[in-house]
Design a protein around this motif. Structure first.
Motif, PDB file in Angstrom:
ATOM      1  N   ASP A  40       0.839  -1.212   0.000  1.00  0.00           N
ATOM      2  CA  ASP A  40       0.000   0.000   0.000  1.00  0.00           C
ATOM      3  C   ASP A  40       0.870   1.258   0.000  1.00  0.00           C
ATOM      4  OD1 ASP A  40      -2.568  -1.403   0.323  1.00  0.00           O
ATOM      5  OD2 ASP A  40      -1.683  -2.026   2.214  1.00  0.00           O
ATOM      6  N   LYS A  41       1.945   1.192   0.786  1.00  0.00           N
ATOM      7  CA  LYS A  41       2.852   2.335   0.859  1.00  0.00           C
ATOM      8  C   LYS A  41       3.478   2.593  -0.519  1.00  0.00           C
ATOM      9  CE  LYS A  41       6.774   4.084   3.330  1.00  0.00           C
ATOM     10  NZ  LYS A  41       7.991   3.781   4.050  1.00  0.00           N
ATOM     11  N   LYS A  42       3.851   1.496  -1.176  1.00  0.00           N
ATOM     12  CA  LYS A  42       4.526   1.609  -2.471  1.00  0.00           C
ATOM     13  C   LYS A  42       3.610   2.238  -3.525  1.00  0.00           C
ATOM     14  CE  LYS A  42       7.522  -1.823  -3.339  1.00  0.00           C
ATOM     15  NZ  LYS A  42       7.819  -3.197  -3.748  1.00  0.00           N
ATOM     16  N   ILE A  43       2.389   1.764  -3.604  1.00  0.00           N
ATOM     17  CA  ILE A  43       1.480   2.271  -4.645  1.00  0.00           C
ATOM     18  C   ILE A  43       1.136   3.741  -4.386  1.00  0.00           C
ATOM     19  CG2 ILE A  43      -0.644   1.374  -3.542  1.00  0.00           C
ATOM     20  CD1 ILE A  43      -1.724   0.856  -6.278  1.00  0.00           C
ATOM     21  N   THR A  44       0.987   4.102  -3.099  1.00  0.00           N
ATOM     22  CA  THR A  44       0.683   5.491  -2.731  1.00  0.00           C
ATOM     23  C   THR A  44       1.868   6.398  -3.075  1.00  0.00           C
ATOM     24  OG1 THR A  44      -0.574   4.552  -0.891  1.00  0.00           O
ATOM     25  CG2 THR A  44      -0.145   6.896  -0.790  1.00  0.00           C
ATOM     26  N   LEU A  45       3.070   5.900  -2.776  1.00  0.00           N
ATOM     27  CA  LEU A  45       4.291   6.668  -3.050  1.00  0.00           C
ATOM     28  C   LEU A  45       4.515   6.829  -4.556  1.00  0.00           C
ATOM     29  CD1 LEU A  45       6.957   7.964  -2.006  1.00  0.00           C
ATOM     30  CD2 LEU A  45       7.984   5.700  -2.132  1.00  0.00           C
ATOM     31  N   PHE A  46       4.359   5.720  -5.302  1.00  0.00           N
ATOM     32  CA  PHE A  46       4.572   5.773  -6.756  1.00  0.00           C
ATOM     33  C   PHE A  46       3.651   6.791  -7.422  1.00  0.00           C
ATOM     34  CE2 PHE A  46       7.085   2.291  -8.936  1.00  0.00           C
ATOM     35  CZ  PHE A  46       7.946   2.128  -7.877  1.00  0.00           C
ATOM     36  N   ALA A  47       2.388   6.771  -7.017  1.00  0.00           N
ATOM     37  CA  ALA A  47       1.426   7.703  -7.623  1.00  0.00           C
ATOM     38  C   ALA A  47       1.872   9.141  -7.357  1.00  0.00           C
ATOM     39  CB  ALA A  47       0.027   7.453  -7.063  1.00  0.00           C
ATOM     40  N   MET A  48       2.337   9.426  -6.143  1.00  0.00           N
ATOM     41  CA  MET A  48       2.763  10.796  -5.822  1.00  0.00           C
ATOM     42  C   MET A  48       4.042  11.166  -6.585  1.00  0.00           C
ATOM     43  SD  MET A  48       3.901  12.647  -2.308  1.00  0.00           S
ATOM     44  CE  MET A  48       5.464  11.807  -2.294  1.00  0.00           C
ATOM     45  N   VAL A  49       5.001  10.248  -6.626  1.00  0.00           N
ATOM     46  CA  VAL A  49       6.275  10.544  -7.295  1.00  0.00           C
ATOM     47  C   VAL A  49       6.039  10.869  -8.780  1.00  0.00           C
ATOM     48  CG1 VAL A  49       8.423   9.475  -8.103  1.00  0.00           C
ATOM     49  CG2 VAL A  49       7.772   9.301  -5.697  1.00  0.00           C
ATOM     50  N   PHE A  50       5.160  10.106  -9.432  1.00  0.00           N
ATOM     51  CA  PHE A  50       4.922  10.376 -10.850  1.00  0.00           C
ATOM     52  C   PHE A  50       4.203  11.700 -11.078  1.00  0.00           C
ATOM     53  CE2 PHE A  50       6.670   6.291 -11.624  1.00  0.00           C
ATOM     54  CZ  PHE A  50       7.130   6.352 -12.934  1.00  0.00           C
ATOM     55  N   THR A  51       3.342  12.124 -10.141  1.00  0.00           N
ATOM     56  CA  THR A  51       2.737  13.456 -10.308  1.00  0.00           C
ATOM     57  C   THR A  51       3.820  14.528 -10.155  1.00  0.00           C
ATOM     58  OG1 THR A  51       2.083  13.643  -7.990  1.00  0.00           O
ATOM     59  CG2 THR A  51       0.420  12.830  -9.488  1.00  0.00           C
ATOM     60  N   HIS A  52       4.832  14.254  -9.308  1.00  0.00           N
ATOM     61  CA  HIS A  52       5.914  15.234  -9.134  1.00  0.00           C
ATOM     62  C   HIS A  52       6.808  15.293 -10.371  1.00  0.00           C
ATOM     63  CE1 HIS A  52       5.752  15.736  -4.474  1.00  0.00           C
ATOM     64  NE2 HIS A  52       4.603  15.916  -5.069  1.00  0.00           N
ATOM     65  N   ILE A  53       7.032  14.132 -11.004  1.00  0.00           N
ATOM     66  CA  ILE A  53       7.826  14.127 -12.245  1.00  0.00           C
ATOM     67  C   ILE A  53       7.068  14.939 -13.312  1.00  0.00           C
ATOM     68  CG2 ILE A  53       8.766  12.681 -14.106  1.00  0.00           C
ATOM     69  CD1 ILE A  53       9.094  10.438 -11.992  1.00  0.00           C
ATOM     70  N   GLN A  54       5.753  14.740 -13.346  1.00  0.00           N
ATOM     71  CA  GLN A  54       4.909  15.484 -14.300  1.00  0.00           C
ATOM     72  C   GLN A  54       4.979  16.988 -14.020  1.00  0.00           C
ATOM     73  OE1 GLN A  54       3.983  14.640 -16.942  1.00  0.00           O
ATOM     74  NE2 GLN A  54       1.840  14.771 -17.453  1.00  0.00           N
ATOM     75  N   LEU A  55       5.046  17.339 -12.755  1.00  0.00           N
ATOM     76  CA  LEU A  55       5.168  18.752 -12.356  1.00  0.00           C
ATOM     77  C   LEU A  55       6.478  19.346 -12.880  1.00  0.00           C
ATOM     78  CD1 LEU A  55       4.529  21.291 -10.556  1.00  0.00           C
ATOM     79  CD2 LEU A  55       5.590  20.069  -8.677  1.00  0.00           C
ATOM     80  N   LEU A  56       7.577  18.593 -12.739  1.00  0.00           N
ATOM     81  CA  LEU A  56       8.872  19.101 -13.198  1.00  0.00           C
ATOM     82  C   LEU A  56       8.884  19.297 -14.713  1.00  0.00           C
ATOM     83  CD1 LEU A  56      11.426  17.071 -11.025  1.00  0.00           C
ATOM     84  CD2 LEU A  56      10.643  19.418 -10.722  1.00  0.00           C
TER      85      LEU A  56
END
Ligand code: HEM
Length: 145
Positions: A40-56
């Motif tokens: 659960d931690k992994k899927i939650t983290l992955f979703a956030m990290v990819f939104t941050h990559i999209q932000l950059l």
């Protein structure tokens, strides 16, 4: 450089959407009594990290794209207004909410509260993202991929 970034930003939308939907679906299905595990931690983290990559990628595009123009009367031009103001503003709010949801889930005292934080904050973030993507049918000069 511009073309590469644009393709990356455009294609990454699908990765972001799939990861957010997976994290939200997972959170809603386990909200009532599920145990918070490393998965659960992994899927939650992955979703956030990819939104941050999209932000950059989006931030870089903001400075080089011809669709971001602050010429006189740009607020009266739907394409300029969308990219210069609406897209960035709503996406920043969405990504901030997702980040808050992640940190609330991390600090929450119970597993139910962790899933609850992800379910609520990620869902509002997803709705904002869906509403501010320049889908082809909105005639903002963008494609599906
Ligand atoms: C999860 C967040 C985001 C998603 C899903 C997203 C998605 C998209 C999509 C699908 C396009 C159209 C690409 C194409 O023409 O095929 C686009 C364009 C653009 N985005 Fe985003 N975006 C996000 C966040 C941001 C942010 C935070 C910024 C600015 C800081 C930004 C800046 C731009 C710019 C400037 C363009 C126009 C690029 C051009 O056509 O020249 N995006 N975005």
């Amino acid at each position: 450089m511009y073309n590469g970034l644009l393709h990356m930003h455009s294609g990454l939308r699908w990765v972001v959407l799939v990861l957010l939907i997976a994290a939200i679906f997972n959170a809603f299905s386990k909200k009532k009594g599920g145990a918070w595990t490393a998965k659960d931690k992994k899927i939650t983290l992955f979703a956030m990290v990819f939104t941050h990559i999209q932000l950059l990628a989006g931030l870089a595009l903001y400075f080089i794209s011809e669709k971001v123009q602050f010429v006189e009367g740009f607020m009266k031009n739907p394409v300029y207004r969308f990219y210069a103001v609406e897209h960035i503003l709503l996406m920043l709010i969405a990504i901030a909410l997702i980040t808050v949801g992640y940190s609330k889930a991390k600090r929450a005292a119970s597993d139910a509260k962790k899933f609850g934080a992800v379910a609520t904050f990620y869902l509002i973030g997803l709705i904002l993202i869906l509403a501010s993507i320049p889908w082809p049918f909105r005639n903002l000069g963008a494609g599906w991929f």
